[in-house]
Enzyme design. Structure first.
Site, mmCIF file in Angstrom:
data_model
loop_
_atom_site.group_PDB
_atom_site.id
_atom_site.type_symbol
_atom_site.label_atom_id
_atom_site.label_comp_id
_atom_site.label_asym_id
_atom_site.label_seq_id
_atom_site.Cartn_x
_atom_site.Cartn_y
_atom_site.Cartn_z
ATOM 1 N NE ARG A 231 5.903 -28.876 32.596
ATOM 2 C CZ ARG A 231 6.096 -27.571 32.868
ATOM 3 N NH1 ARG A 231 6.218 -26.697 31.886
ATOM 4 N NH2 ARG A 231 6.211 -27.145 34.106
ATOM 5 C CG HIS A 279 11.003 -25.519 29.243
ATOM 6 N ND1 HIS A 279 10.543 -26.739 29.684
ATOM 7 C CD2 HIS A 279 10.264 -24.596 29.914
ATOM 8 C CE1 HIS A 279 9.575 -26.556 30.579
ATOM 9 N NE2 HIS A 279 9.396 -25.260 30.742
HETATM 10 P P1 NDP Z 1 -3.677 -22.888 34.838
HETATM 11 O O1 NDP Z 1 -3.839 -24.011 35.806
HETATM 12 O O2 NDP Z 1 -3.997 -21.512 35.275
HETATM 13 O O3 NDP Z 1 -4.551 -23.197 33.532
HETATM 14 C C1 NDP Z 1 -4.615 -24.465 32.968
HETATM 15 C C2 NDP Z 1 -5.700 -24.463 31.913
HETATM 16 O O4 NDP Z 1 -5.734 -25.742 31.277
HETATM 17 C C3 NDP Z 1 -7.105 -24.237 32.507
HETATM 18 O O5 NDP Z 1 -7.873 -23.440 31.647
HETATM 19 C C4 NDP Z 1 -7.668 -25.649 32.565
HETATM 20 O O6 NDP Z 1 -9.078 -25.719 32.496
HETATM 21 C C5 NDP Z 1 -7.059 -26.246 31.317
HETATM 22 N N1 NDP Z 1 -7.050 -27.712 31.402
HETATM 23 C C6 NDP Z 1 -6.432 -28.496 32.292
HETATM 24 N N2 NDP Z 1 -6.719 -29.798 32.064
HETATM 25 C C7 NDP Z 1 -7.535 -29.813 31.000
HETATM 26 C C8 NDP Z 1 -8.212 -30.838 30.300
HETATM 27 N N3 NDP Z 1 -8.070 -32.136 30.634
HETATM 28 N N4 NDP Z 1 -8.991 -30.507 29.262
HETATM 29 C C9 NDP Z 1 -9.157 -29.208 28.909
HETATM 30 N N5 NDP Z 1 -8.548 -28.164 29.540
HETATM 31 C C10 NDP Z 1 -7.754 -28.476 30.574
HETATM 32 O O7 NDP Z 1 -2.179 -22.989 34.314
HETATM 33 P P2 NDP Z 1 -1.252 -21.816 33.737
HETATM 34 O O8 NDP Z 1 -1.996 -21.078 32.702
HETATM 35 O O9 NDP Z 1 -0.653 -21.050 34.851
HETATM 36 O O10 NDP Z 1 -0.073 -22.691 33.078
HETATM 37 C C11 NDP Z 1 -0.343 -23.621 32.060
HETATM 38 C C12 NDP Z 1 0.872 -24.498 31.810
HETATM 39 O O11 NDP Z 1 1.881 -23.742 31.147
HETATM 40 C C13 NDP Z 1 1.603 -25.021 33.048
HETATM 41 O O12 NDP Z 1 0.929 -26.142 33.601
HETATM 42 C C14 NDP Z 1 2.964 -25.380 32.510
HETATM 43 O O13 NDP Z 1 2.982 -26.731 32.068
HETATM 44 C C15 NDP Z 1 3.122 -24.454 31.309
HETATM 45 N N6 NDP Z 1 4.198 -23.469 31.493
HETATM 46 C C16 NDP Z 1 5.229 -23.459 30.585
HETATM 47 C C17 NDP Z 1 6.243 -22.525 30.680
HETATM 48 C C18 NDP Z 1 7.309 -22.429 29.665
HETATM 49 O O14 NDP Z 1 8.275 -21.681 29.841
HETATM 50 N N7 NDP Z 1 7.210 -23.140 28.552
HETATM 51 C C19 NDP Z 1 6.273 -21.564 31.793
HETATM 52 C C20 NDP Z 1 5.136 -21.650 32.666
HETATM 53 C C21 NDP Z 1 4.150 -22.581 32.523
HETATM 54 P P3 NDP Z 1 -10.008 -25.041 33.634
HETATM 55 O O15 NDP Z 1 -9.882 -23.545 33.424
HETATM 56 O O16 NDP Z 1 -11.344 -25.549 33.310
HETATM 57 O O17 NDP Z 1 -9.470 -25.474 34.959
HETATM 58 C C1 OXD Z 2 6.815 -23.622 34.637
HETATM 59 C C2 OXD Z 2 7.903 -23.743 33.675
HETATM 60 O O1 OXD Z 2 6.010 -24.543 34.757
HETATM 61 O O2 OXD Z 2 8.879 -22.982 33.778
HETATM 62 O O3 OXD Z 2 6.760 -22.573 35.317
HETATM 63 O O4 OXD Z 2 7.837 -24.555 32.762
#
Ligand code: NDP
Ligand code: OXD
Length: 316
Positions: A231, A279
């Site tokens: 993000r 994005h």
């Molecule tokens: P998940 O919830 O599966 O994974 C999130 C990861 O981040 C987990 O490993 C989590 O740790 C870690 N995390 C969260 N908070 C912290 C913290 N404070 N400190 C350290 N690690 C942290 O999410 P996804 O993999 O499905 O997606 C990740 C992000 O990708 C989404 O939230 C979105 O913002 C972004 N995204 C962007 C897109 C784009 O087109 N650019 C498309 C889709 C998503 P833990 O494993 O310990 O819970």
């Molecule tokens: C998502 C994105 O969060 O598209 O899926 O950014």
């Protein structure tokens, strides 16, 4: 015997045209596109992307919120989100797109794409030293659905892979770090930083100058590189530009920005060592995402548990 009533859906979207979502959801459900501002007790489910603040609070019988997106920060921009379960997107199609994006950008930094593009404009025939992948360490911040898949593909390409998450992880082949204490050792061991974190109060602005300056400065690529597809508000763009200018950062690939669309006056657009995408790393394709939402509504009505629930306390 009468058939039980199937729950009605509010589709609340800003920022893009929701017509395809409407068409797909309304094949199976009664869908309301925009509320008229009054309370609507007839709505059971809300399918949302950046909903208008306050709109969900006017649905007294709301049972589940479905996010059109893997990230859910867009929902919490509204401080009146009812305390009902929130389901986020986890989809093979989206995971695959993100895996492709991350591997594409890692390979471009690794194989010195920015340098070759500059050389080409000047008709320069010069082959710089190319380190092998196993000398290069890719560090993934966020070892969730997307980060773990991308890590597996990078391992298969021969990179050395580190991961950082909130809770401890044990994944074959990946050096895992977690929490505050794990952050500096993770960064010190990273040449290409991939950010796939969710935006939460704990991660807001985490990609700042202080963090970038802890990346491995004497690695085989001649300086660390940043890839952010999580993000935009995870990063401080002024700090990224400063780090690029003073050599703390060699290159960056940015798919997300503090404010989107990226303003035309942003220096990131024209920076020779920044690669900008709008994005677009992983498209949320309604043809792939609407059917599982509809299946979850059916399952919920049969009394089965919801999948891919958001932990409201953690914020993702
Ligand atoms: P998940 O919830 O599966 O994974 C999130 C990861 O981040 C987990 O490993 C989590 O740790 C870690 N995390 C969260 N908070 C912290 C913290 N404070 N400190 C350290 N690690 C942290 O999410 P996804 O993999 O499905 O997606 C990740 C992000 O990708 C989404 O939230 C979105 O913002 C972004 N995204 C962007 C897109 C784009 O087109 N650019 C498309 C889709 C998503 P833990 O494993 O310990 O819970
Ligand atoms: C998502 C994105 O969060 O598209 O899926 O950014």
């Amino acid at each position: 015997m009468s058939t039980p009533q199937r729950g009605r859906v509010l589709l609340s979207v800003t920022g893009f045209n929701p017509q395809r979502w409407y068409d797909l959801l309304s094949q199976e459900r009664d869908v309301v596109l925009e509320p008229d501002g009054a309370e609507d007790p007839s709505i059971d489910y809300a399918v949302v992307w950046k909903q208008q603040p306050g709109v969900l609070a006017k649905l007294p019988n709301l049972k589940v919120i479905f996010s059109i997106g893997a990230g859910v920060d867009h929902i919490f921009n509204d401080d009146q989100v009812p305390d009902v379960p929130i389901v986020r997107v986890v989809a093979e199609n989206l995971t695959q797109y993100m895996c492709e994006y991350v591997n594409w950008r890692v390979l471009d930094h690794h194989r010195q794409g920015a340098l070759y593009r500059t050389q080409q404009t000047k008709k320069v025939w010069h082959e710089p030293r190319q380190p092998p992948a196993n000398e290069v360490s890719v560090g993934i911040m966020g070892l969730g659905q997307l980060g773990t898949r991308a890590a597996g593909a990078l391992l298969a390409l021969g990179f050395s892979v580190n991961g950082w998450s909130r809770t401890p992880k044990e994944i074959d082949g990946i050096a895992s770090y977690h929490g505050e204490d794990g952050l500096t050792p993770f960064l010190n061991a990273t040449d290409i930083l991939v950010v796939l974190l969710p935006l939460t109060p704990a991660t807001d602005g985490i990609v700042n100058y202080g963090l970038l300056s802890r990346l491995r400065q004497d690695g085989p690529l001649g300086g660390p590189c940043l890839i952010n597809a999580g993000r935009g508000k995870l990063q401080r763009e002024a700090d990224i530009l400063r780090a690029l200018e003073d050599g703390v950062l060699k290159e960056a690939s940015l798919d997300v920005f503090e404010s989107e669309p990226l303003a035309s006056e942003s220096p990131l657009w024209e920076h020779p060592r920044v690669f900008v995408t709008p994005h677009a790393a992983a498209t949320s394709d309604p043809a792939h995402l609407a059917p599982p939402m509809l299946r979850q509504m059916d399952a919920f009505e049969r009394g089965e548990p919801l999948e891919n629930l958001v932990d409201r306390k953690a914020g993702y």
